[in-house]
Motif scaffolding. Structure first.
Motif, short mmCIF file in Angstrom:
data_model
loop_
_atom_site.label_atom_id
_atom_site.label_comp_id
_atom_site.label_asym_id
_atom_site.label_seq_id
_atom_site.Cartn_x
_atom_site.Cartn_y
_atom_site.Cartn_z
N ALA A 21 -11.95 4.18 2.14
CA ALA A 21 -11.07 3.10 1.68
C ALA A 21 -11.84 2.13 0.80
CB ALA A 21 -10.46 2.37 2.87
N TYR A 22 -13.16 2.10 0.97
CA TYR A 22 -14.00 1.26 0.11
C TYR A 22 -15.45 1.72 0.23
CZ TYR A 22 -16.14 -1.26 4.04
OH TYR A 22 -16.88 -1.57 5.15
N ASN A 55 -4.46 -6.69 -2.40
CA ASN A 55 -5.16 -5.50 -1.95
C ASN A 55 -5.42 -5.56 -0.43
OD1 ASN A 55 -7.61 -3.75 -1.34
ND2 ASN A 55 -7.21 -3.19 -3.47
N ILE A 57 -7.24 -3.77 1.55
CA ILE A 57 -8.62 -3.57 1.99
C ILE A 57 -9.39 -4.89 1.94
CG2 ILE A 57 -10.78 -2.35 1.54
CD1 ILE A 57 -8.49 -0.66 2.73
N GLU A 273 -11.32 -2.44 -8.31
CA GLU A 273 -10.59 -1.20 -8.09
C GLU A 273 -11.08 -0.17 -9.11
OE1 GLU A 273 -6.49 -2.33 -8.33
OE2 GLU A 273 -6.40 -2.86 -6.19
N ILE A 294 -13.02 -0.24 -4.43
CA ILE A 294 -11.81 0.20 -3.72
C ILE A 294 -11.06 1.19 -4.61
CG2 ILE A 294 -9.66 -0.59 -2.63
CD1 ILE A 294 -11.03 -3.41 -2.50
N PRO A 295 -10.50 2.26 -4.05
CA PRO A 295 -9.75 3.20 -4.89
C PRO A 295 -8.64 2.50 -5.66
CG PRO A 295 -10.09 4.11 -2.70
CD PRO A 295 -10.55 2.68 -2.64
N ASP A 297 -5.89 3.58 -6.61
CA ASP A 297 -4.53 3.90 -6.15
C ASP A 297 -4.25 3.36 -4.75
OD1 ASP A 297 -6.14 5.61 -4.72
OD2 ASP A 297 -5.00 7.44 -5.19
N MET A 298 -5.09 2.42 -4.29
CA MET A 298 -4.84 1.82 -2.98
C MET A 298 -3.47 1.16 -2.95
SD MET A 298 -5.76 1.11 0.07
CE MET A 298 -7.39 1.85 -0.04
N THR A 299 -2.76 1.29 -1.83
CA THR A 299 -1.46 0.64 -1.70
C THR A 299 -1.62 -0.88 -1.80
OG1 THR A 299 -1.71 0.67 0.70
CG2 THR A 299 -0.49 2.48 -0.29
N LYS A 300 -0.56 -1.56 -2.19
CA LYS A 300 -0.59 -3.01 -2.40
C LYS A 300 0.30 -3.71 -1.37
CE LYS A 300 -3.18 -2.65 -6.10
NZ LYS A 300 -3.50 -1.21 -6.01
#
Length: 302
Positions: A21-22, A55, A57, A273, A294-295, A297-300
């Motif tokens: 996730a990070y 974000n 994360i 990101e 952090i990726p 495409d991480m959800t927001k």
């Protein structure tokens, strides 16, 4: 047998052993451990956590760092956040000290739209542990006033209003990297009114909508630095949450802290990101003490 080996090789290239996730790095993009982050943060006077506001994360790591610093500092921890404005300090203090409820806080303070998901866990932990929580940001109406009319407009305010911001007159260097980048971006999009948005022909800061917008950001940075210093005692660590812009490249809040306390031990975190957290690329070689990759495409959260 050969086909099996080929299939395994293809699978190795197609699938990674995990999906982090990070990843955590230092300024030189060398991998760092979370343990080292906690150790260095606990030894600092001020920790500036530059977050990406939506974000998840970032917000989870903020909560974890708060918990671990509270344990490491044995109570010598102070929290502060851009997300709370100085005129809401009483409401925030009452909540953290257990005198008011969640519902009362929501009616007494101007909470960000993502408070419940992103900041309430930290506020709740502060309430449980009786950790001081400082509302460090300038009331938004005063930052808006600067954006519209310039810093001189603050001179007309009452003494009470001025107590909710950095002491005036405020020095703003529009050639600092963060403000300069903002001015350049606005000029590229037609937001400036002069050929050079940084300085006028007389050598003084340019008077333009773009320049005043940058000054509005500066009054936020200066005010956050002011209330951090005002509430920091010897031996404490002040953990501050702010948008990444306000502290990346050791600019913004950091610059104003250094003007008053040049020997202050400051640790900064910058959130970025990136397509692949294992192969980060950053905009500058001196972004922060710790970089959270952090990726992209991480959800927001919103």
């Amino acid at each position: 047998m050969r086909s099996v080996l080929l299939l395994l090789c293809l699978m190795a290239f197609a699938f990674r052993p995990d999906k982090p996730a990070y990843r955590l790095y230092n300024a030189g993009l060398k991998s760092q451990s979370y343990t080292k982050l906690v150790r260095e943060a606990a030894d600092a006077d001020v920790v500036l956590f530059g977050e990406l506001h939506n974000n998840p994360i970032c917000h989870w790591l903020e909560l974890q760092l708060t918990k671990d610093l509270q344990s490491a500092k044995k109570g010598a921890l102070v929290l502060g956040a851009e997300m709370f404005e100085a005129d809401n300090q009483t409401a925030l203090t009452d909540y953290v000290q257990g005198r008011t409820t969640d519902k009362e806080l929501a009616t007494q303070a101007r909470l960000w739209q993502n408070f419940n998901t992103d900041y309430k866990p930290i506020a709740t932990f502060a309430r449980e542990q009786k950790i001081p929580f400082i509302a460090t940001n300038v009331p938004r109406k005063y930052a808006s006033l600067v954006a519209r009319k310039g810093l001189a407009a603050l001179d007309t305010l009452s003494a009470e209003a001025k107590s909710q911001m950095a002491p005036l007159p405020l020095t703003v260097d529009l050639n600092l990297p963060g403000y300069k980048a903002m001015l350049d971006m606005m000029a590229d999009h037609g937001g400036g009114t002069q050929a050079n948005p940084h300085t006028s022909k007389s050598g003084k800061p340019a008077e333009s909508p773009a320049a005043n917008f940058a000054r509005a950001q500066a009054i936020k940075d200066a005010t956050m630095a002011h209330f951090i210093l005002q509430n920091l005692k010897s031996g404490q660590t002040f953990l501050h949450f702010n948008g990444d812009y306000h502290s990346k490249n050791f600019d913004g809040i950091v610059w104003y802290l250094r003007q008053q306390r040049p020997n202050l031990k400051i640790v900064t975190l910058s959130s970025v990101e990136v397509p692949d957290p294992d192969k980060p690329a950053v905009e500058s070689p001196d972004l922060a003490n710790f970089i959270i990759a952090i990726p992209s495409d991480m959800t927001k959260t919103y």
